[in-house]
Design a protein around this motif. Sequence first.
Motif, PDB file in Angstrom:
ATOM      1  N   ALA A 197      24.581  77.151  11.397  1.00 35.09           N
ATOM      2  CA  ALA A 197      24.644  76.291  12.810  1.00 35.09           C
ATOM      3  C   ALA A 197      24.462  77.833  13.602  1.00 35.09           C
ATOM      4  O   ALA A 197      24.566  79.006  13.966  1.00 35.09           O
ATOM      5  CB  ALA A 197      25.965  76.196  13.604  1.00 35.09           C
ATOM      6  N   LYS A 213      26.248  76.908  18.000  1.00 39.92           N
ATOM      7  CA  LYS A 213      27.808  76.318  16.823  1.00 39.92           C
ATOM      8  C   LYS A 213      28.725  75.287  17.483  1.00 39.92           C
ATOM      9  O   LYS A 213      28.728  74.525  18.578  1.00 39.92           O
ATOM     10  CB  LYS A 213      28.638  77.730  16.950  1.00 39.92           C
ATOM     11  CG  LYS A 213      28.112  79.006  16.814  1.00 39.92           C
ATOM     12  CD  LYS A 213      27.995  78.789  15.279  1.00 39.92           C
ATOM     13  CE  LYS A 213      27.251  80.115  14.652  1.00 39.92           C
ATOM     14  NZ  LYS A 213      26.023  80.265  13.783  1.00 39.92           N
ATOM     15  N   TRP A 256      32.021  74.001  18.285  1.00 36.45           N
ATOM     16  CA  TRP A 256      32.948  75.536  18.541  1.00 36.45           C
ATOM     17  C   TRP A 256      34.595  74.507  19.312  1.00 36.45           C
ATOM     18  O   TRP A 256      33.974  74.109  20.593  1.00 36.45           O
ATOM     19  CB  TRP A 256      33.324  76.280  18.921  1.00 36.45           C
ATOM     20  CG  TRP A 256      34.563  77.333  18.939  1.00 36.45           C
ATOM     21  CD1 TRP A 256      35.050  77.780  19.929  1.00 36.45           C
ATOM     22  CD2 TRP A 256      35.248  78.004  17.531  1.00 36.45           C
ATOM     23  NE1 TRP A 256      36.060  78.697  19.262  1.00 36.45           N
ATOM     24  CE2 TRP A 256      35.977  78.623  17.920  1.00 36.45           C
ATOM     25  CE3 TRP A 256      34.349  77.586  16.281  1.00 36.45           C
ATOM     26  CZ2 TRP A 256      37.106  79.051  16.987  1.00 36.45           C
ATOM     27  CZ3 TRP A 256      35.463  77.947  15.171  1.00 36.45           C
ATOM     28  CH2 TRP A 256      36.820  78.427  15.434  1.00 36.45           C
ATOM     29  N   SER A 260      33.008  73.559   3.195  1.00 31.58           N
ATOM     30  CA  SER A 260      33.003  71.909   2.887  1.00 31.58           C
ATOM     31  C   SER A 260      31.742  71.511   4.164  1.00 31.58           C
ATOM     32  O   SER A 260      32.125  69.627   3.850  1.00 31.58           O
ATOM     33  CB  SER A 260      34.489  71.817   3.987  1.00 31.58           C
ATOM     34  OG  SER A 260      33.934  72.745   5.497  1.00 31.58           O
ATOM     35  N   SER A 265      34.273  66.451   7.686  1.00 28.47           N
ATOM     36  CA  SER A 265      34.844  67.633   8.297  1.00 28.47           C
ATOM     37  C   SER A 265      33.311  67.759   9.284  1.00 28.47           C
ATOM     38  O   SER A 265      32.219  67.330   9.316  1.00 28.47           O
ATOM     39  CB  SER A 265      34.438  68.441   7.128  1.00 28.47           C
ATOM     40  OG  SER A 265      33.715  70.145   7.517  1.00 28.47           O
ATOM     41  N   GLY A 266      33.416  67.991  10.078  1.00 33.61           N
ATOM     42  CA  GLY A 266      32.816  67.488  11.558  1.00 33.61           C
ATOM     43  C   GLY A 266      31.803  68.205  10.759  1.00 33.61           C
ATOM     44  O   GLY A 266      30.044  67.383  11.223  1.00 33.61           O
ATOM     45  N   SER A 267      31.657  69.231  10.584  1.00 31.56           N
ATOM     46  CA  SER A 267      29.997  70.055  10.301  1.00 31.56           C
ATOM     47  C   SER A 267      29.323  69.229   8.991  1.00 31.56           C
ATOM     48  O   SER A 267      27.719  69.481   9.208  1.00 31.56           O
ATOM     49  CB  SER A 267      29.825  72.069   9.726  1.00 31.56           C
ATOM     50  OG  SER A 267      31.301  71.660   9.012  1.00 31.56           O
ATOM     51  N   SER A 275      38.817  76.837  10.387  1.00 35.60           N
ATOM     52  CA  SER A 275      38.250  76.742  12.113  1.00 35.60           C
ATOM     53  C   SER A 275      38.801  75.318  12.891  1.00 35.60           C
ATOM     54  O   SER A 275      39.239  75.837  14.134  1.00 35.60           O
ATOM     55  CB  SER A 275      36.938  76.688  11.614  1.00 35.60           C
ATOM     56  OG  SER A 275      36.698  75.300  10.894  1.00 35.60           O
ATOM     57  N   MET A 325      30.849  82.121  21.442  1.00 37.60           N
ATOM     58  CA  MET A 325      31.857  81.494  20.665  1.00 37.60           C
ATOM     59  C   MET A 325      32.901  82.634  20.292  1.00 37.60           C
ATOM     60  O   MET A 325      34.377  82.640  19.922  1.00 37.60           O
ATOM     61  CB  MET A 325      30.676  80.947  19.401  1.00 37.60           C
ATOM     62  CG  MET A 325      32.602  80.426  18.159  1.00 37.60           C
ATOM     63  SD  MET A 325      31.473  79.388  17.055  1.00 37.60           S
ATOM     64  CE  MET A 325      31.724  81.040  16.349  1.00 37.60           C
ATOM     65  N   ASP A 346      30.505  82.642  11.481  1.00 37.70           N
ATOM     66  CA  ASP A 346      31.168  81.356  11.692  1.00 37.70           C
ATOM     67  C   ASP A 346      32.303  82.054  12.042  1.00 37.70           C
ATOM     68  O   ASP A 346      32.950  83.440  12.298  1.00 37.70           O
ATOM     69  CB  ASP A 346      30.361  81.245  11.034  1.00 37.70           C
ATOM     70  CG  ASP A 346      29.139  80.096  11.126  1.00 37.70           C
ATOM     71  OD1 ASP A 346      29.588  79.355  12.165  1.00 37.70           O
ATOM     72  OD2 ASP A 346      27.559  80.424  10.792  1.00 37.70           O
ATOM     73  N   ALA A 347      33.379  81.604  11.914  1.00 40.56           N
ATOM     74  CA  ALA A 347      34.824  81.971  11.327  1.00 40.56           C
ATOM     75  C   ALA A 347      35.097  82.193  10.841  1.00 40.56           C
ATOM     76  O   ALA A 347      36.190  81.791   9.319  1.00 40.56           O
ATOM     77  CB  ALA A 347      35.047  79.784  11.755  1.00 40.56           C
TER      78      ALA A 347
HETATM   79  O1  PMV Z   1      33.403  71.644  10.515  1.00 39.63           O
HETATM   80  P1  PMV Z   1      34.133  72.888  10.241  1.00 39.63           P
HETATM   81  O2  PMV Z   1      35.392  72.121  10.428  1.00 39.63           O
HETATM   82  O3  PMV Z   1      34.170  73.766   9.138  1.00 39.63           O
HETATM   83  O4  PMV Z   1      33.699  73.775  11.267  1.00 39.63           O
HETATM   84  C1  PMV Z   1      32.734  74.900  11.716  1.00 39.63           C
HETATM   85  C2  PMV Z   1      32.979  75.543  12.548  1.00 39.63           C
HETATM   86  C3  PMV Z   1      31.384  76.978  12.468  1.00 39.63           C
HETATM   87  O5  PMV Z   1      31.078  76.797  11.017  1.00 39.63           O
HETATM   88  C4  PMV Z   1      32.654  78.008  13.215  1.00 39.63           C
HETATM   89  C5  PMV Z   1      30.121  76.439  13.225  1.00 39.63           C
HETATM   90  C6  PMV Z   1      29.474  75.295  13.200  1.00 39.63           C
HETATM   91  O6  PMV Z   1      28.435  74.487  13.535  1.00 39.63           O
HETATM   92  O7  PMV Z   1      29.140  75.038  11.867  1.00 39.63           O
END
Ligand code: PMV
Length: 332
Positions: free
Chosen positions: A32, A35, A37, A126, A158-160, A211, A262, A302-303
């Motif tokens: 990203a 991001k 977040w 993920s 997973s969101g991203s 995250s 972030m 990222d995280a």
């Molecule tokens: O989709 P997740 O839960 O893996 O969250 C991704 C969060 C960040 O990598 C920090 C930011 C992003 O947009 O990818």
Amino acid sequence: MKPANYAAKAILEKYTPSLQGEYSAFAPANIALCKYWGKRDVALNLPVNDSLSVSLKNKGTHTTLKTLPATATDSVILNDLPITPDSPAYQKIVTHIDLFRTVFGPQPFAVKTTNTVPTAAGVASSASGFAALTTALTGIYSLPLTAQELSVLARLGSGSACRSVFNGFVRWYQGSAVDGSDSYAALLPQQWSTLRIGLLTLTHQQKNISSREGMLRTTETSHLYRQWSVQAAEDILQLEQAISQQDFELLGRTAEHNAMSMHATMLSAWPPLCYWISDSIAVLHQVWSLRKEGLDIYVTMDAGPNIKLLFEQQDEKKIRRFFPSAEICCLF
Ligand code: PMV
């Protein structure tokens, strides 16, 4: 029924499945530049802000699904090793497959999933994992889903992951519907053949705060978080301008500023959240001093403690000299 199952049902019940014996899919990892977040809905992975990413083309996840006889239980092989039903990864995969089985009926599967993305470099597997699994499920049931529907279903894993169903620059629209039906990612038309990302692995250690947990703590306790969605909205506009004009300085500056902001929201959470290690800070200072000396290099993070370098093809030799361990990715 869980909210995610409701959301998936609304899409899947429009289609009549025709089950294949086997189906393989690939999805790229994504980084990203603005991001994601913070969630406005935890169960449906609905974000507080739009985000914008670039995919890593051939670095991601390969997933093969095979149908098993009705009496079998699901089997999962992750990176060539069988994983057991008590492991969190097995449960997440099965929960995602259940989104489809709730609508189409019981059907056990053998899942084989392999990451070509360097997980140790802090590139979330993920995202590519759930995007590849969703694409493989869509294929094995022969469902002619739209790209938007595929993205929504991947988001539920997973969101991203909703951004990883595409290669190239991708924008995830946060949407406003409570069921998340308008929260999906879409491909931007521009390409940028000279853009590069260098993955810099500083530690192989797994982070101990996910995250998911980090977002929750930040949204609940950080006073700086109130400003986050305002900045993210501005950053998206700047990034879109940078991409359409191929303005690397604007792209790099905006992406780095977004990532640092972030991390500032994380530091201002309570208890404070800091994913950086001392080497992360050393690399940041190295990048900033190289930039002062005229090298066009920016970072995003990222995280986790690892660093992604942003630069253009013409500086690749120099980047290799200054960061010999960086894994350099062509994106287009
Ligand atoms: O989709 P997740 O839960 O893996 O969250 C991704 C969060 C960040 O990598 C920090 C930011 C992003 O947009 O990818």
